[in-house]
Design an enzyme around this catalytic site. Structure first.
Site, PDB file in Angstrom:
ATOM      1  N   HIS A 115      32.980 -23.459 -53.212  1.00 33.60           N
ATOM      2  CA  HIS A 115      33.336 -22.403 -52.255  1.00 33.60           C
ATOM      3  C   HIS A 115      34.842 -22.144 -52.376  1.00 33.60           C
ATOM      4  O   HIS A 115      35.593 -23.069 -52.705  1.00 33.60           O
ATOM      5  CB  HIS A 115      33.002 -22.931 -50.859  1.00 33.60           C
ATOM      6  CG  HIS A 115      33.109 -21.943 -49.745  1.00 33.60           C
ATOM      7  ND1 HIS A 115      34.315 -21.590 -49.189  1.00 33.60           N
ATOM      8  CD2 HIS A 115      32.163 -21.244 -49.077  1.00 33.60           C
ATOM      9  CE1 HIS A 115      34.092 -20.726 -48.205  1.00 33.60           C
ATOM     10  NE2 HIS A 115      32.803 -20.496 -48.117  1.00 33.60           N
ATOM     11  N   ASP A 192      33.584 -31.721 -49.983  1.00 38.71           N
ATOM     12  CA  ASP A 192      33.365 -30.587 -49.100  1.00 38.71           C
ATOM     13  C   ASP A 192      31.947 -30.728 -48.562  1.00 38.71           C
ATOM     14  O   ASP A 192      30.976 -30.436 -49.263  1.00 38.71           O
ATOM     15  CB  ASP A 192      33.547 -29.289 -49.902  1.00 38.71           C
ATOM     16  CG  ASP A 192      33.082 -28.066 -49.133  1.00 38.71           C
ATOM     17  OD1 ASP A 192      32.529 -28.221 -48.029  1.00 38.71           O
ATOM     18  OD2 ASP A 192      33.263 -26.952 -49.653  1.00 38.71           O
ATOM     19  N   GLN A 195      27.997 -27.951 -46.280  1.00 43.81           N
ATOM     20  CA  GLN A 195      26.538 -27.826 -46.311  1.00 43.81           C
ATOM     21  C   GLN A 195      25.865 -29.189 -46.180  1.00 43.81           C
ATOM     22  O   GLN A 195      24.795 -29.302 -45.590  1.00 43.81           O
ATOM     23  CB  GLN A 195      26.088 -27.149 -47.619  1.00 43.81           C
ATOM     24  CG  GLN A 195      26.628 -25.737 -47.832  1.00 43.81           C
ATOM     25  CD  GLN A 195      26.089 -24.737 -46.826  1.00 43.81           C
ATOM     26  OE1 GLN A 195      24.984 -24.880 -46.305  1.00 43.81           O
ATOM     27  NE2 GLN A 195      26.873 -23.724 -46.532  1.00 43.81           N
ATOM     28  N   LYS A 218      28.128 -25.241 -38.817  1.00 43.89           N
ATOM     29  CA  LYS A 218      26.974 -25.285 -39.740  1.00 43.89           C
ATOM     30  C   LYS A 218      25.948 -26.307 -39.270  1.00 43.89           C
ATOM     31  O   LYS A 218      24.880 -26.429 -39.845  1.00 43.89           O
ATOM     32  CB  LYS A 218      27.435 -25.698 -41.143  1.00 43.89           C
ATOM     33  CG  LYS A 218      28.596 -24.911 -41.682  1.00 43.89           C
ATOM     34  CD  LYS A 218      28.185 -23.919 -42.712  1.00 43.89           C
ATOM     35  CE  LYS A 218      29.424 -23.364 -43.380  1.00 43.89           C
ATOM     36  NZ  LYS A 218      29.179 -22.090 -44.030  1.00 43.89           N
ATOM     37  N   CYS A 358      31.580 -16.404 -51.111  1.00 48.51           N
ATOM     38  CA  CYS A 358      32.871 -17.104 -51.274  1.00 48.51           C
ATOM     39  C   CYS A 358      32.822 -18.050 -52.464  1.00 48.51           C
ATOM     40  O   CYS A 358      33.339 -19.180 -52.395  1.00 48.51           O
ATOM     41  CB  CYS A 358      33.263 -17.867 -50.010  1.00 48.51           C
ATOM     42  SG  CYS A 358      33.498 -16.810 -48.600  1.00 48.51           S
TER      43      CYS A 358
HETATM   44  N1  PMP Z   1      32.415 -25.041 -48.272  1.00 54.19           N
HETATM   45  C1  PMP Z   1      31.134 -24.687 -48.297  1.00 54.19           C
HETATM   46  C2  PMP Z   1      30.212 -25.302 -49.311  1.00 54.19           C
HETATM   47  C3  PMP Z   1      30.657 -23.756 -47.366  1.00 54.19           C
HETATM   48  O1  PMP Z   1      29.376 -23.385 -47.384  1.00 54.19           O
HETATM   49  C4  PMP Z   1      31.566 -23.209 -46.418  1.00 54.19           C
HETATM   50  C5  PMP Z   1      31.120 -22.174 -45.417  1.00 54.19           C
HETATM   51  N2  PMP Z   1      30.387 -21.122 -45.969  1.00 54.19           N
HETATM   52  C6  PMP Z   1      32.884 -23.634 -46.438  1.00 54.19           C
HETATM   53  C7  PMP Z   1      33.274 -24.556 -47.383  1.00 54.19           C
HETATM   54  C8  PMP Z   1      33.917 -23.109 -45.483  1.00 54.19           C
HETATM   55  O2  PMP Z   1      33.600 -23.465 -44.178  1.00 54.19           O
HETATM   56  P1  PMP Z   1      34.429 -22.837 -42.955  1.00 54.19           P
HETATM   57  O3  PMP Z   1      34.517 -21.372 -43.213  1.00 54.19           O
HETATM   58  O4  PMP Z   1      33.589 -23.181 -41.769  1.00 54.19           O
HETATM   59  O5  PMP Z   1      35.760 -23.499 -42.939  1.00 54.19           O
END
Ligand code: PMP
Length: 400
Positions: A115, A192, A195, A218, A358
């Protein structure tokens, strides 16, 4: 999981709603909403400051949440830092760990399936410290090429950062192998878990990672709150990320000293209601059997995959389900743009995600600007998947 659906008031507020975008954010159970409301209605005061009972009870609620979350991920209280979410947590690590470990010529190893929030902070750190960001590629089957990963790791590798589960592929990366690889060259590991936290039991001790970041939203919690787990020996050595109230021991006109962990990394008035809500979300999570919920999500995803293969020859799946797959179905269509598909789905009250998720480097690898993603979760059922399939039929008719 039908009984669970009733715990999420959004479905009563929107009869007929099919929510299949839980990888973007999960819906919230009533107990989380009630807990946050109760905090504001009955317990609101600033934390760690007041000497009066109301402030002490707010502090107890805030710190009590930290204890619930720390216990769930097997971390100590000192190592469990409240952040705004995964993004802020990774930025904190990139900034503060970068300062103690990165020198010009060093390397930060990521995967191509990250991401943006696990790419851009590292690019910023690399620019700042003269380091280089490298990406582990995927195999033909769109799993990580671990042979190449082993070739890429070297004495210059100082940090390895990777997702527990990819938000596009829905695949669990081989985190234990990646951690072992990092350890073989003494590199720090940053997971990270945005998920991962919602689908797998997370035990940071057993993983033996250095950092694990996730967002509350999440995993049934509110937005604007998340957690950074960090290994104490590293957190102790890392300089603060932000300066302000609560993170200091003493401030003088000549300089300042830092508070003990975790306060050193929690500058300013925190998101107290968010933290309290996240504690309630973890209590809710405790009541779930993650083995069962994962089996449920995988069964729904697999049913959809089979349906798509049988009746939708124009749909291309981004990955084949395997034992490492959590039920996320990401696809492209020969003639329908993902945004058009999502818009048609919306006319049928079906929420799916369309876009680059993203993860532009991964989209570039796919040779696609965007894909459509269906993310089943605990409150979904076969009827929801059927409603998506019906919307896809409608879109195919419209775009024939
Ligand atoms: N990493 C992953 C794998 C994600 O799915 C997400 C959210 N889509 C994020 C990072 C970023 O999370 P946040 O926008 O809640 O900081």
């Amino acid at each position: 999981m039908k009984h669970l659906r009733a715990e999420f008031p959004i479905f009563a507020a929107h009869p007929g709603l099919v929510y299949l975008d839980s990888a973007a954010t999960s819906q919230k159970p009533q107990i989380v909403i009630d807990r946050m409301n109760r905090y504001y209605a009955e317990e609101n005061a600033n934390v760690h400051r007041g000497v009066y009972e109301l402030s002490e009870s707010a502090t107890r609620a805030f710190e009590g949440s930290r204890a619930v979350i720390a216990a769930a991920i097997h971390a100590s209280l000192e190592e469990t830092i409240f952040t705004r979410g995964t993004t802020e947590a990774i930025n904190l690590v990139a900034h503060s760990l970068g300062q103690i470990v990165l020198k010009p010529g060093d390397e930060i190893l990521l995967t191509i399936a990250e991401h943006h929030s696990n790419i851009v902070p590292w690019q910023l750190a690399a620019d700042r410290f003269g380091a280089k960001v490298r990406f582990i590629p995927l195999n033909q089957d769109r799993r990580l090429d671990m042979q190449e990963a082993a070739r890429m790791v070297n004495s210059r590798t100082k940090i390895m950062a990777f997702a527990h589960i990819s938000n596009v592929l829905g695949i669990e990366h081989p985190v234990r192998e990646l951690i072992a690889l990092a350890k073989s060259v003494g590199a720090a590991t940053v997971i990270d878990g945005a998920q991962g936290i919602a689908h797998l039991p997370v035990n940071v001790r057993e993983l033996d990672c250095d950092f694990y970041a996730f967002s509350g939203h999440k995993v049934f919690g509110p937005t604007g709150i998340g957690i950074l787990y960090g290994r104490k020996s590293l957190l102790d050595r890392m300089p603060p990320y932000m300066g302000g109230g609560d993170m200091i021991e003493k401030v003088t006109v000549n300089g300042s000293t830092w508070n003990i962990l975790p306060s050193k990394f929690e500058a300013g008035t925190p998101n107290i209601a968010g933290a309290v809500g996240l504690g309630a979300a973890f209590e809710f999570l405790k009541g779930l059997d993650l083995g069962k919920t994962l089996a449920h999500d995988r069964a729904l995803g697999l049913g959809l995959v089979n349906e798509l293969k049988r009746h939708f020859p124009k749909v291309r799946l981004m990955v084949e389900p395997g034992p490492d797959w959590i039920g996320l179905v990401t696809m492209s269509h020969e003639t329908i743009h993902p945004h058009d598909l999502a818009a048609i789905c919306d006319t049928e009250q079906v929420c799916i995600r369309a876009g680059h998720h993203c993860a532009q480097p991964l989209m570039e690898l796919f040779g696609l600007p965007a894909t459509a993603r269906v993310a089943p979760f605990v409150y979904n059922d076969e009827n929801d998947m059927d409603r998506f399939v019906a919307a896809l039929h409608k879109a195919e008719k419209l775009f024939a």
